[in-house]
Design an enzyme around this catalytic site. Structure first.
Site, PDB file in Angstrom:
ATOM      1  N   ASP A  50       0.830  -1.204   0.000  1.00 42.71           N
ATOM      2  CA  ASP A  50       0.000   0.000   0.000  1.00 42.71           C
ATOM      3  C   ASP A  50       0.864   1.254   0.000  1.00 42.71           C
ATOM      4  OD1 ASP A  50      -2.527   1.532   0.252  1.00 42.71           O
ATOM      5  OD2 ASP A  50      -1.536   2.173   2.091  1.00 42.71           O
ATOM      6  N   ARG A  75      -0.391   6.252  -6.737  1.00 45.79           N
ATOM      7  CA  ARG A  75      -1.733   6.784  -7.029  1.00 45.79           C
ATOM      8  C   ARG A  75      -1.766   8.291  -6.850  1.00 45.79           C
ATOM      9  NH1 ARG A  75      -4.971   4.091  -2.801  1.00 45.79           N
ATOM     10  NH2 ARG A  75      -6.689   5.316  -3.590  1.00 45.79           N
ATOM     11  N   SER A 112      -6.902   0.358   0.604  1.00 43.48           N
ATOM     12  CA  SER A 112      -5.713   1.025   1.133  1.00 43.48           C
ATOM     13  C   SER A 112      -5.879   1.260   2.635  1.00 43.48           C
ATOM     14  CB  SER A 112      -5.526   2.354   0.388  1.00 43.48           C
ATOM     15  OG  SER A 112      -4.604   3.177   1.037  1.00 43.48           O
ATOM     16  N   LYS A 126      -4.197  -1.411   6.066  1.00 40.96           N
ATOM     17  CA  LYS A 126      -3.367  -0.933   7.181  1.00 40.96           C
ATOM     18  C   LYS A 126      -4.056  -1.200   8.519  1.00 40.96           C
ATOM     19  CE  LYS A 126      -3.137   2.870   4.798  1.00 40.96           C
ATOM     20  NZ  LYS A 126      -2.918   4.061   3.997  1.00 40.96           N
TER      21      LYS A 126
HETATM   22  N1  URA Z   1      -6.124   7.320   2.784  1.00 38.99           N
HETATM   23  C1  URA Z   1      -5.463   6.160   2.569  1.00 38.99           C
HETATM   24  O1  URA Z   1      -4.784   5.636   3.449  1.00 38.99           O
HETATM   25  N2  URA Z   1      -5.565   5.594   1.351  1.00 38.99           N
HETATM   26  C2  URA Z   1      -6.297   6.117   0.347  1.00 38.99           C
HETATM   27  O2  URA Z   1      -6.355   5.542  -0.709  1.00 38.99           O
HETATM   28  C3  URA Z   1      -6.979   7.335   0.596  1.00 38.99           C
HETATM   29  C4  URA Z   1      -6.874   7.907   1.822  1.00 38.99           C
END
Ligand code: URA
Length: 428
Positions: A164, A171, A186, A190
């Site tokens: 990620d 991204r 994403s 986490k």
């Molecule tokens: N926060 C994140 O951790 N990931 C995303 O894709 C968007 C906001």
């Protein structure tokens, strides 16, 4: 034998990726075998074509499997965390984590730094002299197990969902952030990897939020609740308003100060109400139903946990917080009711004053930000201070003042109906 081009083409043409394709492409990207430009092309295909619930769940699992999944099941207490999708003046984690810990749950929170106009929890806490965001996992476990502390807010280690980390950075620079399955996977990769048993999501909606429309926020919340639930993490989401900032401050040390007011039993009603609403959700998810968090806020237990938590991470809870060297006051142009105070403009102005960063790794000013002396619905008198701007770099004042020129409306005829803070609740 997989090929990145085949995977990109399959998604480009509207197909569903197989589990094997997803596992391979995420793993190969993490190892550097799939090139950044290939992953960027795949991300763009996902932005356009979407992913099903199965694909999103598998993608999330592949990102978790790219690193370590922490496990706190042996703590002897339930673990529960909160994640906010980010807003202006959103300091809720600061009073919330010690409050929930004071009520008997353990709160492992791996948090982020701010980027753009929304603040980051770690930046706020780093304004406390000595406070350290980097805590090794074994120390994290000790602090969570300690009944006098019970909450840790720290930076995610490099081995937590590394796929990620790489993908989010890509991204960010390829216009592929705006995809519900990519955002949901994403965030949830986490949160699931951090080892929490339960999770409460605060999905912000409105001008100062990442998602402006209720329908989009509901879709994201539903996707995240499904991902958490499917991965064995009890998950619920609140959709909360972010048209106007939370509380009376936006900026790092300013927000710590306001959080201390809440922990001392005072503070702005919206911050207190949201803190308590999220605390009740977290405790319910953790199976703790016999404690009222309002009592723990009123009788000082939450403050005791805050002080212990700050000290445990090297901070001095009694140290004076940094103050900006320069201030400028913006006054009410007429008397009347403040009908609008725009979260996005306040966030952008606070950012320009030095509270936020334009690029990852930039420093932030601890004392910079904006104090708001009135909230929508409140009466103001011509000439009274409406906003106080704080910065160490006074050359930022003209830009910030220009942004703030249209950030508010004072009317002597309109009386806005107050917006509810909690707009919806999404469960599995
Ligand atoms: N926060 C994140 O951790 N990931 C995303 O894709 C968007 C906001």
């Amino acid at each position: 034998m997989h090929s990145a081009v085949d995977v990109i083409r399959a998604k480009r043409d509207g197909g569903q990726l197989s589990d094997a394709q997803i596992d391979w492409v995420v793993d190969a990207f993490t190892r550097g075998e799939v090139a950044d430009e290939q992953m960027a092309a795949l991300a763009m295909a996902i932005v356009w074509r979407g992913m099903t619930r199965r694909e999103t769940a598998r993608w999330t699992q592949a990102m978790i499997d790219s690193g370590k999944r922490l496990d706190f099941t042996d703590l002897g207490r339930p673990t529960v965390d909160k994640h906010s999708t980010g807003g202006v003046g959103d300091k809720i984690t600061l009073p919330l984590s010690p409050l929930v810990a004071a009520c008997g749950a353990a709160v492992p929170q791996l948090s982020g730094r701010g980027l753009g106009h929304t603040g980051g929890t770690l930046d706020k806490l780093e304004s406390i002299p000595g406070w350290q965001a980097d805590i090794p996992v074994e120390r994290m476990r000790e602090l969570l197990a300690d009944p006098a502390i019970g909450a840790v807010v720290c930076a995610a280690g490099a081995d937590l969902a590394p796929a990620d980390k790489r993908l989010y950075a890509l991204r960010d620079v390829t216009g592929t952030v705006e995809s519900i399955p990519l955002i949901a996977s994403s965030i949830m990769s986490k949160k699931i990897a951090e080892g929490t048993g339960a999770l409460v999501l605060d999905v912000k909606v409105g001008r100062g939020a990442f998602l402006k429309e209720l329908d989009q926020a509901r879709e994201l919340a539903t996707a995240m609740v499904e991902l958490g639930t499917d991965a064995g993490v009890r998950t619920v989401a609140l959709l909360t308003g972010m048209d106007t900032p939370l509380g009376h401050t936006a900026g790092n040390a300013l927000e710590v100060c306001e959080s201390l007011d809440v922990l001392a039993g005072g503070g702005p009603p919206d911050v207190v109400d949201l803190t308590l609403a999220l605390a009740r959700e977290m405790l319910a998810q953790a199976g703790i139903t016999d404690v009222d968090p309002a009592d723990a806020l009123a009788d000082g237990r939450a403050m005791d946990h805050w002080r212990a938590m700050v000290r445990a991470q090297g901070g001095d809870p009694d140290a004076a917080l940094p103050q900006a060297r320069h201030t400028e006051t913006l006054r009410a142009p007429v008397s009347g009711t403040l009908t609008r105070l725009d979260a996005l403009d306040i966030g952008l102005a606070a950012w320009r004053l030095g509270a936020g960063r334009a690029r990852q790794g930039d420093p932030v000013q601890a004392g910079a930000g904006i104090e708001m002396h009135a909230k929508p619905g409140g009466s103001v008198v011509e000439g009274q201070p409406l906003l106080t701007l704080h910065t160490d770099t006074p050359e930022a004042f003209p830009t910030a003042l220009e942004i703030l020129r249209d950030a508010f409306t004072v009317s002597d005829t309109d009386h806005p109906t107050p917006q509810p803070l909690i707009l919806d609740r999404i469960t599995a």
